[in-house]
Design a protein around this motif. Structure first.
Motif, PDB file in Angstrom:
ATOM      1  N   GLY A 142       0.823  -1.198   0.000  1.00 11.45           N
ATOM      2  CA  GLY A 142       0.000   0.000   0.000  1.00 11.45           C
ATOM      3  C   GLY A 142       0.861   1.253   0.000  1.00 11.45           C
ATOM      4  N   THR A 143       0.224   2.385   0.208  1.00 14.50           N
ATOM      5  CA  THR A 143       0.925   3.673   0.229  1.00 14.50           C
ATOM      6  C   THR A 143       0.803   4.266   1.626  1.00 14.50           C
ATOM      7  OG1 THR A 143       0.340   4.053  -2.086  1.00 14.50           O
ATOM      8  CG2 THR A 143       1.069   5.962  -0.817  1.00 14.50           C
ATOM      9  N   ASN A 144       1.942   4.402   2.322  1.00  8.84           N
ATOM     10  CA  ASN A 144       1.901   4.932   3.684  1.00  8.84           C
ATOM     11  C   ASN A 144       2.323   6.384   3.775  1.00  8.84           C
ATOM     12  OD1 ASN A 144       0.722   2.856   4.991  1.00  8.84           O
ATOM     13  ND2 ASN A 144       2.460   2.324   6.281  1.00  8.84           N
ATOM     14  N   ALA A 145       2.752   6.941   2.679  1.00  9.12           N
ATOM     15  CA  ALA A 145       2.953   8.387   2.576  1.00  9.12           C
ATOM     16  C   ALA A 145       3.054   8.675   1.087  1.00  9.12           C
ATOM     17  CB  ALA A 145       4.203   8.849   3.305  1.00  9.12           C
ATOM     18  N   LEU A 146       2.507   9.801   0.705  1.00  3.66           N
ATOM     19  CA  LEU A 146       2.513  10.172  -0.716  1.00  3.66           C
ATOM     20  C   LEU A 146       2.755  11.669  -0.807  1.00  3.66           C
ATOM     21  CD1 LEU A 146       2.003   9.386  -3.697  1.00  3.66           C
ATOM     22  CD2 LEU A 146      -0.422   9.873  -3.301  1.00  3.66           C
ATOM     23  N   LEU A 147       3.879  12.042  -1.426  1.00  2.00           N
ATOM     24  CA  LEU A 147       4.218  13.444  -1.587  1.00  2.00           C
ATOM     25  C   LEU A 147       4.109  13.788  -3.064  1.00  2.00           C
ATOM     26  CD1 LEU A 147       7.175  15.225   0.234  1.00  2.00           C
ATOM     27  CD2 LEU A 147       6.052  16.111  -1.800  1.00  2.00           C
ATOM     28  N   THR A 148       3.263  14.746  -3.378  1.00  2.00           N
ATOM     29  CA  THR A 148       3.028  15.118  -4.768  1.00  2.00           C
ATOM     30  C   THR A 148       3.246  16.615  -4.969  1.00  2.00           C
ATOM     31  OG1 THR A 148       0.652  15.257  -4.220  1.00  2.00           O
ATOM     32  CG2 THR A 148       1.411  13.261  -5.314  1.00  2.00           C
ATOM     33  N   SER A 149       3.887  16.945  -6.078  1.00  2.21           N
ATOM     34  CA  SER A 149       4.157  18.338  -6.439  1.00  2.21           C
ATOM     35  C   SER A 149       3.818  18.512  -7.922  1.00  2.21           C
ATOM     36  CB  SER A 149       5.623  18.679  -6.208  1.00  2.21           C
ATOM     37  OG  SER A 149       6.049  18.343  -4.911  1.00  2.21           O
ATOM     38  N   PRO A 150       2.749  19.210  -8.259  1.00  2.00           N
ATOM     39  CA  PRO A 150       1.788  19.904  -7.394  1.00  2.00           C
ATOM     40  C   PRO A 150       0.904  18.911  -6.636  1.00  2.00           C
ATOM     41  CG  PRO A 150       1.025  19.929  -9.654  1.00  2.00           C
ATOM     42  CD  PRO A 150       2.401  19.343  -9.685  1.00  2.00           C
ATOM     43  N   PRO A 151       0.087  19.391  -5.717  1.00  5.98           N
ATOM     44  CA  PRO A 151      -0.738  18.483  -4.908  1.00  5.98           C
ATOM     45  C   PRO A 151      -1.587  17.521  -5.731  1.00  5.98           C
ATOM     46  CG  PRO A 151      -0.784  20.687  -3.974  1.00  5.98           C
ATOM     47  CD  PRO A 151      -0.066  20.809  -5.288  1.00  5.98           C
ATOM     48  N   ASP A 152      -2.120  17.995  -6.862  1.00  4.57           N
ATOM     49  CA  ASP A 152      -2.991  17.167  -7.696  1.00  4.57           C
ATOM     50  C   ASP A 152      -2.253  16.537  -8.872  1.00  4.57           C
ATOM     51  OD1 ASP A 152      -2.521  19.474  -9.101  1.00  4.57           O
ATOM     52  OD2 ASP A 152      -4.632  19.897  -9.560  1.00  4.57           O
ATOM     53  N   ALA A 153      -0.969  16.243  -8.685  1.00  5.94           N
ATOM     54  CA  ALA A 153      -0.144  15.706  -9.771  1.00  5.94           C
ATOM     55  C   ALA A 153      -0.694  14.386 -10.312  1.00  5.94           C
ATOM     56  CB  ALA A 153       1.295  15.509  -9.288  1.00  5.94           C
ATOM     57  N   ILE A 154      -1.255  13.552  -9.433  1.00  2.00           N
ATOM     58  CA  ILE A 154      -1.803  12.265  -9.857  1.00  2.00           C
ATOM     59  C   ILE A 154      -3.160  12.036  -9.190  1.00  2.00           C
ATOM     60  CG2 ILE A 154       0.463  11.211 -10.232  1.00  2.00           C
ATOM     61  CD1 ILE A 154       0.085   9.749  -7.541  1.00  2.00           C
ATOM     62  N   ASP A 155      -3.892  11.072  -9.716  1.00  2.00           N
ATOM     63  CA  ASP A 155      -5.140  10.650  -9.086  1.00  2.00           C
ATOM     64  C   ASP A 155      -4.821   9.757  -7.900  1.00  2.00           C
ATOM     65  OD1 ASP A 155      -6.627  11.955 -11.053  1.00  2.00           O
ATOM     66  OD2 ASP A 155      -6.632  10.190 -12.357  1.00  2.00           O
ATOM     67  N   PHE A 156      -5.651   9.816  -6.881  1.00  2.00           N
ATOM     68  CA  PHE A 156      -5.451   8.981  -5.693  1.00  2.00           C
ATOM     69  C   PHE A 156      -6.185   7.657  -5.873  1.00  2.00           C
ATOM     70  CE2 PHE A 156      -5.509  13.454  -4.087  1.00  2.00           C
ATOM     71  CZ  PHE A 156      -4.130  13.565  -3.952  1.00  2.00           C
ATOM     72  N   GLU A 157      -5.485   6.587  -5.576  1.00  2.00           N
ATOM     73  CA  GLU A 157      -6.072   5.258  -5.720  1.00  2.00           C
ATOM     74  C   GLU A 157      -5.660   4.380  -4.540  1.00  2.00           C
ATOM     75  OE1 GLU A 157      -6.482   1.748  -9.093  1.00  2.00           O
ATOM     76  OE2 GLU A 157      -5.773   3.724  -9.688  1.00  2.00           O
ATOM     77  N   TYR A 158      -5.998   4.853  -3.345  1.00  2.00           N
ATOM     78  CA  TYR A 158      -5.677   4.091  -2.142  1.00  2.00           C
ATOM     79  C   TYR A 158      -6.514   2.821  -2.100  1.00  2.00           C
ATOM     80  CZ  TYR A 158      -2.671   7.632  -0.085  1.00  2.00           C
ATOM     81  OH  TYR A 158      -1.619   8.497   0.153  1.00  2.00           O
ATOM     82  N   GLY A 159      -5.898   1.767  -1.616  1.00  2.16           N
ATOM     83  CA  GLY A 159      -6.517   0.452  -1.571  1.00  2.16           C
ATOM     84  C   GLY A 159      -5.438  -0.590  -1.779  1.00  2.16           C
ATOM     85  N   LYS A 160      -5.818  -1.772  -2.180  1.00  4.36           N
ATOM     86  CA  LYS A 160      -4.866  -2.861  -2.372  1.00  4.36           C
ATOM     87  C   LYS A 160      -3.844  -2.509  -3.453  1.00  4.36           C
ATOM     88  CE  LYS A 160      -4.656  -7.873  -3.055  1.00  4.36           C
ATOM     89  NZ  LYS A 160      -5.442  -9.098  -3.333  1.00  4.36           N
ATOM     90  N   ASN A 161      -2.559  -2.710  -3.127  1.00  4.67           N
ATOM     91  CA  ASN A 161      -1.463  -2.450  -4.067  1.00  4.67           C
ATOM     92  C   ASN A 161      -1.471  -1.007  -4.591  1.00  4.67           C
ATOM     93  OD1 ASN A 161      -0.543  -5.184  -3.954  1.00  4.67           O
ATOM     94  ND2 ASN A 161      -2.150  -5.754  -5.399  1.00  4.67           N
ATOM     95  N   SER A 162      -1.810  -0.077  -3.712  1.00  3.76           N
ATOM     96  CA  SER A 162      -1.926   1.316  -4.147  1.00  3.76           C
ATOM     97  C   SER A 162      -0.583   1.931  -4.529  1.00  3.76           C
ATOM     98  CB  SER A 162      -2.591   2.160  -3.061  1.00  3.76           C
ATOM     99  OG  SER A 162      -1.794   2.202  -1.889  1.00  3.76           O
ATOM    100  N   ALA A 163       0.514   1.429  -3.965  1.00  4.03           N
ATOM    101  CA  ALA A 163       1.821   1.983  -4.324  1.00  4.03           C
ATOM    102  C   ALA A 163       2.083   1.786  -5.815  1.00  4.03           C
ATOM    103  CB  ALA A 163       2.919   1.329  -3.495  1.00  4.03           C
ATOM    104  N   ALA A 164       1.771   0.605  -6.310  1.00  2.00           N
ATOM    105  CA  ALA A 164       1.958   0.331  -7.740  1.00  2.00           C
ATOM    106  C   ALA A 164       1.002   1.170  -8.580  1.00  2.00           C
ATOM    107  CB  ALA A 164       1.743  -1.156  -8.010  1.00  2.00           C
ATOM    108  N   ALA A 165      -0.223   1.336  -8.087  1.00  2.00           N
ATOM    109  CA  ALA A 165      -1.209   2.138  -8.818  1.00  2.00           C
ATOM    110  C   ALA A 165      -0.772   3.597  -8.908  1.00  2.00           C
ATOM    111  CB  ALA A 165      -2.567   2.033  -8.145  1.00  2.00           C
TER     112      ALA A 165
END
Length: 223
Positions: A142-165
């Motif tokens: 999963g994703t235990n921290a996510l730093l994005t620049s700009p804040p909306d750089a990517i879509d959020f897809e938290y859940g199973k295997n979210s790091a890969a997503a």
């Protein structure tokens, strides 16, 4: 290109209602025990950023007014979300607030990391100086921290295997992405073995939960 997210970085901490938290520990802790654990971890997260990163603004997004009131006692920004769209919806809402408030970067940190380490957070921020997306991978992918620049750089897809997503989303937009693996930041408390690992890492802090855990296990065994 070099990025400097520390200049205008907002830390976003999503927190669901404590009454609904830690459901995967239902066979190990009572309802009140799970609620107290969730609030304890959340309070520790707020105190951590206040103590070690007072220069960073914090935004808490939650469906719980009690949670938001606690957050305000730490002088954080707060945002009410009714939870209807789940975690990803709440983070979209928070991201919109962060972007409109003029921040260049956003660091999402869950409220239930067992042991927060200032050095790991510093390394995470440092990694973002040369990447638009930095993912701290959780123990289960999963994703235990996510730093994005700009804040909306990517879509959020938290859940199973979210790091890969999240990595896929970054690459699909041709953004520079780094995945980092930190010992402490990888451990959030979702399952009984996570609580056991937390007890081993910080026995003085988690010893009460260890005794509650043991009692709950006995009650479950003899039920």
């Amino acid at each position: 290109m070099t990025y400097h997210p520390i200049d205008k970085l907002c830390v976003v901490i999503p927190m669901k209602s404590p009454q609904r938290a830690k459901q995967r520990l239902a066979n190990r802790l009572s309802d009140s025990g799970r609620e107290k654990l969730a609030l304890s971890l959340f309070d520790n997260t707020l105190a951590f950023f206040q103590q070690h990163f007072p220069m960073l603004d914090v935004l808490v997004v939650s469906e719980s007014l009690d949670v938001l009131n606690l957050a305000q006692s730490y002088q954080t920004n707060t945002l009410f979300d009714d939870g209807a769209k789940g975690l990803n919806g709440a983070l979209d809402f928070a991201c919109d607030w962060v972007t409109k408030s003029g921040y260049d970067s956003q660091l999402i940190v869950p409220s239930d990391i067992a042991v927060l380490d200032p050095e790991e957070i510093n390394l995470l921020i440092h990694a973002a100086q040369k990447a638009q997306v930095v993912i701290a991978v959780a123990k289960d992918g999963g994703t235990n921290a996510l730093l994005t620049s700009p804040p909306d750089a990517i879509d959020f897809e938290y859940g199973k295997n979210s790091a890969a997503a999240h990595k896929h989303h970054a690459r699909s937009k041709q953004l520079i992405c780094r995945s980092v693996h930190f010992t402490n930041l990888a451990l959030d408390i979702d399952h009984s073995e996570d609580l056991e690992a937390a007890v081993l890492r910080q026995p003085e802090r988690f010893k009460n939960w260890c005794s509650c855990f043991s009692s709950a296990v006995k009650e479950h065994h003899y039920a």
